[in-house]
Design a protein around this motif. Sequence first.
Motif, PDB file in Angstrom:
ATOM      1  N   LEU A  77      14.192  -2.208 -26.888  1.00 26.14           N
ATOM      2  CA  LEU A  77      14.404  -1.149 -25.906  1.00 26.14           C
ATOM      3  C   LEU A  77      15.821  -0.618 -26.063  1.00 26.14           C
ATOM      4  O   LEU A  77      16.783  -1.395 -26.015  1.00 26.14           O
ATOM      5  CB  LEU A  77      14.263  -1.686 -24.483  1.00 26.14           C
ATOM      6  N   PRO A  78      15.973   0.686 -26.217  1.00 30.22           N
ATOM      7  CA  PRO A  78      17.320   1.264 -26.291  1.00 30.22           C
ATOM      8  C   PRO A  78      17.934   1.359 -24.895  1.00 30.22           C
ATOM      9  O   PRO A  78      17.218   1.564 -23.910  1.00 30.22           O
ATOM     10  CB  PRO A  78      17.058   2.649 -26.874  1.00 30.22           C
ATOM     11  N   THR A  79      19.240   1.188 -24.817  1.00 27.97           N
ATOM     12  CA  THR A  79      19.926   1.312 -23.529  1.00 27.97           C
ATOM     13  C   THR A  79      21.024   2.358 -23.633  1.00 27.97           C
ATOM     14  O   THR A  79      21.454   2.724 -24.734  1.00 27.97           O
ATOM     15  CB  THR A  79      20.537  -0.027 -23.085  1.00 27.97           C
ATOM     16  N   LEU A  80      21.464   2.836 -22.484  1.00 21.53           N
ATOM     17  CA  LEU A  80      22.505   3.864 -22.460  1.00 21.53           C
ATOM     18  C   LEU A  80      23.856   3.338 -22.920  1.00 21.53           C
ATOM     19  O   LEU A  80      24.691   4.108 -23.389  1.00 21.53           O
ATOM     20  CB  LEU A  80      22.621   4.469 -21.053  1.00 21.53           C
ATOM     21  N   ASP A  81      24.085   2.025 -22.817  1.00 20.02           N
ATOM     22  CA  ASP A  81      25.376   1.475 -23.248  1.00 20.02           C
ATOM     23  C   ASP A  81      25.362   1.055 -24.718  1.00 20.02           C
ATOM     24  O   ASP A  81      26.233   0.325 -25.170  1.00 20.02           O
ATOM     25  CB  ASP A  81      25.804   0.324 -22.348  1.00 20.02           C
ATOM     26  N   GLN A  82      24.351   1.511 -25.475  1.00 18.75           N
ATOM     27  CA  GLN A  82      24.222   1.279 -26.918  1.00 18.75           C
ATOM     28  C   GLN A  82      23.831  -0.143 -27.292  1.00 18.75           C
ATOM     29  O   GLN A  82      23.713  -0.453 -28.466  1.00 18.75           O
ATOM     30  CB  GLN A  82      25.509   1.684 -27.678  1.00 18.75           C
ATOM     31  N   SER A  83      23.674  -1.033 -26.316  1.00 22.62           N
ATOM     32  CA  SER A  83      23.148  -2.355 -26.649  1.00 22.62           C
ATOM     33  C   SER A  83      21.628  -2.230 -26.698  1.00 22.62           C
ATOM     34  O   SER A  83      21.062  -1.247 -26.254  1.00 22.62           O
ATOM     35  CB  SER A  83      23.576  -3.388 -25.601  1.00 22.62           C
ATOM     36  N   GLU A  84      20.981  -3.211 -27.245  1.00 20.93           N
ATOM     37  CA  GLU A  84      19.522  -3.197 -27.296  1.00 20.93           C
ATOM     38  C   GLU A  84      18.988  -4.406 -26.558  1.00 20.93           C
ATOM     39  O   GLU A  84      19.615  -5.464 -26.559  1.00 20.93           O
ATOM     40  CB  GLU A  84      19.031  -3.242 -28.750  1.00 20.93           C
ATOM     41  N   ILE A  85      17.831  -4.245 -25.959  1.00 18.63           N
ATOM     42  CA  ILE A  85      17.139  -5.360 -25.327  1.00 18.63           C
ATOM     43  C   ILE A  85      15.974  -5.707 -26.238  1.00 18.63           C
ATOM     44  O   ILE A  85      15.201  -4.831 -26.629  1.00 18.63           O
ATOM     45  CB  ILE A  85      16.645  -4.974 -23.926  1.00 18.63           C
ATOM     46  N   THR A  86      15.875  -6.969 -26.600  1.00 18.06           N
ATOM     47  CA  THR A  86      14.827  -7.422 -27.507  1.00 18.06           C
ATOM     48  C   THR A  86      13.859  -8.330 -26.762  1.00 18.06           C
ATOM     49  O   THR A  86      14.272  -9.295 -26.120  1.00 18.06           O
ATOM     50  CB  THR A  86      15.434  -8.185 -28.700  1.00 18.06           C
ATOM     51  N   LEU A  87      12.576  -7.987 -26.864  1.00 20.17           N
ATOM     52  CA  LEU A  87      11.503  -8.782 -26.276  1.00 20.17           C
ATOM     53  C   LEU A  87      10.565  -9.198 -27.391  1.00 20.17           C
ATOM     54  O   LEU A  87      10.295  -8.409 -28.296  1.00 20.17           O
ATOM     55  CB  LEU A  87      10.723  -7.966 -25.241  1.00 20.17           C
ATOM     56  N   ASN A  88      10.065 -10.409 -27.330  1.00 22.23           N
ATOM     57  CA  ASN A  88       9.124 -10.891 -28.342  1.00 22.23           C
ATOM     58  C   ASN A  88       7.711 -10.922 -27.777  1.00 22.23           C
ATOM     59  O   ASN A  88       7.482 -11.466 -26.701  1.00 22.23           O
ATOM     60  CB  ASN A  88       9.521 -12.283 -28.835  1.00 22.23           C
ATOM     61  N   ALA A  89       6.783 -10.326 -28.516  1.00 18.93           N
ATOM     62  CA  ALA A  89       5.376 -10.300 -28.126  1.00 18.93           C
ATOM     63  C   ALA A  89       4.603 -11.181 -29.103  1.00 18.93           C
ATOM     64  O   ALA A  89       4.643 -10.971 -30.316  1.00 18.93           O
ATOM     65  CB  ALA A  89       4.837  -8.878 -28.143  1.00 18.93           C
ATOM     66  N   SER A  90       3.895 -12.154 -28.572  1.00 13.28           N
ATOM     67  CA  SER A  90       3.129 -13.100 -29.401  1.00 13.28           C
ATOM     68  C   SER A  90       1.917 -12.418 -30.030  1.00 13.28           C
ATOM     69  O   SER A  90       1.515 -11.321 -29.633  1.00 13.28           O
ATOM     70  CB  SER A  90       2.655 -14.271 -28.544  1.00 13.28           C
ATOM     71  N   THR A  91       1.319 -13.103 -30.986  1.00  9.13           N
ATOM     72  CA  THR A  91       0.111 -12.583 -31.620  1.00  9.13           C
ATOM     73  C   THR A  91      -1.024 -12.454 -30.603  1.00  9.13           C
ATOM     74  O   THR A  91      -1.810 -11.514 -30.675  1.00  9.13           O
ATOM     75  CB  THR A  91      -0.330 -13.485 -32.786  1.00  9.13           C
ATOM     76  N   ASP A  92      -1.104 -13.382 -29.646  1.00 10.57           N
ATOM     77  CA  ASP A  92      -2.137 -13.301 -28.607  1.00 10.57           C
ATOM     78  C   ASP A  92      -1.950 -12.054 -27.747  1.00 10.57           C
ATOM     79  O   ASP A  92      -2.920 -11.404 -27.365  1.00 10.57           O
ATOM     80  CB  ASP A  92      -2.112 -14.540 -27.699  1.00 10.57           C
ATOM     81  N   LEU A  93      -0.701 -11.727 -27.457  1.00 10.49           N
ATOM     82  CA  LEU A  93      -0.426 -10.545 -26.640  1.00 10.49           C
ATOM     83  C   LEU A  93      -0.781  -9.265 -27.398  1.00 10.49           C
ATOM     84  O   LEU A  93      -1.381  -8.351 -26.833  1.00 10.49           O
ATOM     85  CB  LEU A  93       1.037 -10.525 -26.196  1.00 10.49           C
ATOM     86  N   VAL A  94      -0.441  -9.212 -28.673  1.00 10.96           N
ATOM     87  CA  VAL A  94      -0.798  -8.053 -29.492  1.00 10.96           C
ATOM     88  C   VAL A  94      -2.320  -7.882 -29.515  1.00 10.96           C
ATOM     89  O   VAL A  94      -2.839  -6.774 -29.361  1.00 10.96           O
ATOM     90  CB  VAL A  94      -0.236  -8.182 -30.928  1.00 10.96           C
ATOM     91  N   GLU A  95      -3.026  -8.988 -29.659  1.00 11.01           N
ATOM     92  CA  GLU A  95      -4.490  -8.944 -29.665  1.00 11.01           C
ATOM     93  C   GLU A  95      -5.029  -8.452 -28.315  1.00 11.01           C
ATOM     94  O   GLU A  95      -5.959  -7.653 -28.255  1.00 11.01           O
ATOM     95  CB  GLU A  95      -5.047 -10.331 -29.980  1.00 11.01           C
ATOM     96  N   GLU A  96      -4.407  -8.909 -27.232  1.00 11.93           N
ATOM     97  CA  GLU A  96      -4.832  -8.467 -25.903  1.00 11.93           C
ATOM     98  C   GLU A  96      -4.610  -6.967 -25.732  1.00 11.93           C
ATOM     99  O   GLU A  96      -5.467  -6.262 -25.203  1.00 11.93           O
ATOM    100  CB  GLU A  96      -4.063  -9.263 -24.840  1.00 11.93           C
ATOM    101  N   TRP A  97      -3.457  -6.471 -26.189  1.00 10.99           N
ATOM    102  CA  TRP A  97      -3.199  -5.035 -26.107  1.00 10.99           C
ATOM    103  C   TRP A  97      -4.228  -4.246 -26.908  1.00 10.99           C
ATOM    104  O   TRP A  97      -4.744  -3.233 -26.460  1.00 10.99           O
ATOM    105  CB  TRP A  97      -1.804  -4.707 -26.597  1.00 10.99           C
ATOM    106  N   ARG A  98      -4.520  -4.729 -28.113  1.00  4.39           N
ATOM    107  CA  ARG A  98      -5.499  -4.023 -28.952  1.00  4.39           C
ATOM    108  C   ARG A  98      -6.884  -4.037 -28.315  1.00  4.39           C
ATOM    109  O   ARG A  98      -7.665  -3.115 -28.516  1.00  4.39           O
ATOM    110  CB  ARG A  98      -5.564  -4.650 -30.349  1.00  4.39           C
ATOM    111  N   SER A  99      -7.199  -5.078 -27.549  1.00  2.94           N
ATOM    112  CA  SER A  99      -8.518  -5.162 -26.917  1.00  2.94           C
ATOM    113  C   SER A  99      -8.718  -4.078 -25.861  1.00  2.94           C
ATOM    114  O   SER A  99      -9.855  -3.782 -25.492  1.00  2.94           O
ATOM    115  CB  SER A  99      -8.739  -6.544 -26.298  1.00  2.94           C
ATOM    116  N   LEU A 100      -7.635  -3.461 -25.392  1.00  7.46           N
ATOM    117  CA  LEU A 100      -7.761  -2.372 -24.427  1.00  7.46           C
ATOM    118  C   LEU A 100      -8.546  -1.192 -24.999  1.00  7.46           C
ATOM    119  O   LEU A 100      -9.206  -0.468 -24.262  1.00  7.46           O
ATOM    120  CB  LEU A 100      -6.377  -1.887 -23.980  1.00  7.46           C
ATOM    121  N   ILE A 101      -8.466  -1.020 -26.305  1.00  5.15           N
ATOM    122  CA  ILE A 101      -9.146   0.111 -26.950  1.00  5.15           C
ATOM    123  C   ILE A 101     -10.638   0.075 -26.659  1.00  5.15           C
ATOM    124  O   ILE A 101     -11.250   1.108 -26.366  1.00  5.15           O
ATOM    125  CB  ILE A 101      -8.900   0.110 -28.474  1.00  5.15           C
ATOM    126  N   GLY A 102     -11.236  -1.111 -26.679  1.00  8.32           N
ATOM    127  CA  GLY A 102     -12.677  -1.234 -26.497  1.00  8.32           C
ATOM    128  C   GLY A 102     -13.137  -1.203 -25.050  1.00  8.32           C
ATOM    129  O   GLY A 102     -14.347  -1.192 -24.783  1.00  8.32           O
TER     130      GLY A 102
END
Length: 174
Positions: free
Chosen positions: A147-172
Motif C-alpha cells: 500500500l502506498p502512503t503519503l509519507d513515501q513509506s510503504e505498508i506491506t501485507l502478506n496474503a497466504s495461498t489460502d487467502l488468494v484462493e478464497e479471493w479467486r473463489s468470489l468469481i464463481g
Amino acid sequence: MKTILRFIGSTLILGMLAWVLIVNVAISPSQATIRQLEEAPGQVVYQSRQVLKDQKGASWQAIAFKRTFPDRSDSIYLRLVGFPGTANIDHSQPLTLTNSMGKTLTAADVSHDMFVDPTQIKPDVAQYDLQPILMKLELGIPLRLILPTLDQSEITLNASTDLVEEWRSLIGQK
C-alpha cells in the motif's frame, strides 16, 4: 486376564483413532468462508474477511467482496482497513500485488467510489478494483500487498495461498 488385554487393546485403538482425527483436523487446509448478504432485491454481496498483519505488526482487515446487481453485472473489490492512525494511504496510487515468483500486478484505487462525499474517505481505509486482475493471481503462490502512503513509506501485507484462493473463489459466486 483376557478381558484386561481386550480393554487395553480397545483403548489403544480408540486412542490412535482419536489422534489421527486430531492431526487431520489440525493440518487440513482452511475452508473458504464466503459470507452472502442481500443488500437489496436482486443485489447480493459475497464477502471474504481476513485479518492481515503489516511489517510493523499492526492489524488490517482485508475484505474482498463481489457485488452482483439485478442486471447480472458484478464488481469485485478489495477493501483494506487499518486501525485509526495506522496509515495515511495515498489514494492517487494503485495497490501493488507481488507474488513470490516476482510477478507484479496493480489494482486501481477506487476509494472515491465508497462515498458520495470524498472528504469522508478515511486515511487508513482504501478500496481497490480486483476485477481486472483477479484471474491473473496464481493459485498456490502467496502474495505481498504493498500500500502506498503519503509519507513515501510503504505498508506491506502478506496474503497466504489460502487467502488468494478464497479471493479467486468470489468469481464463481452467483
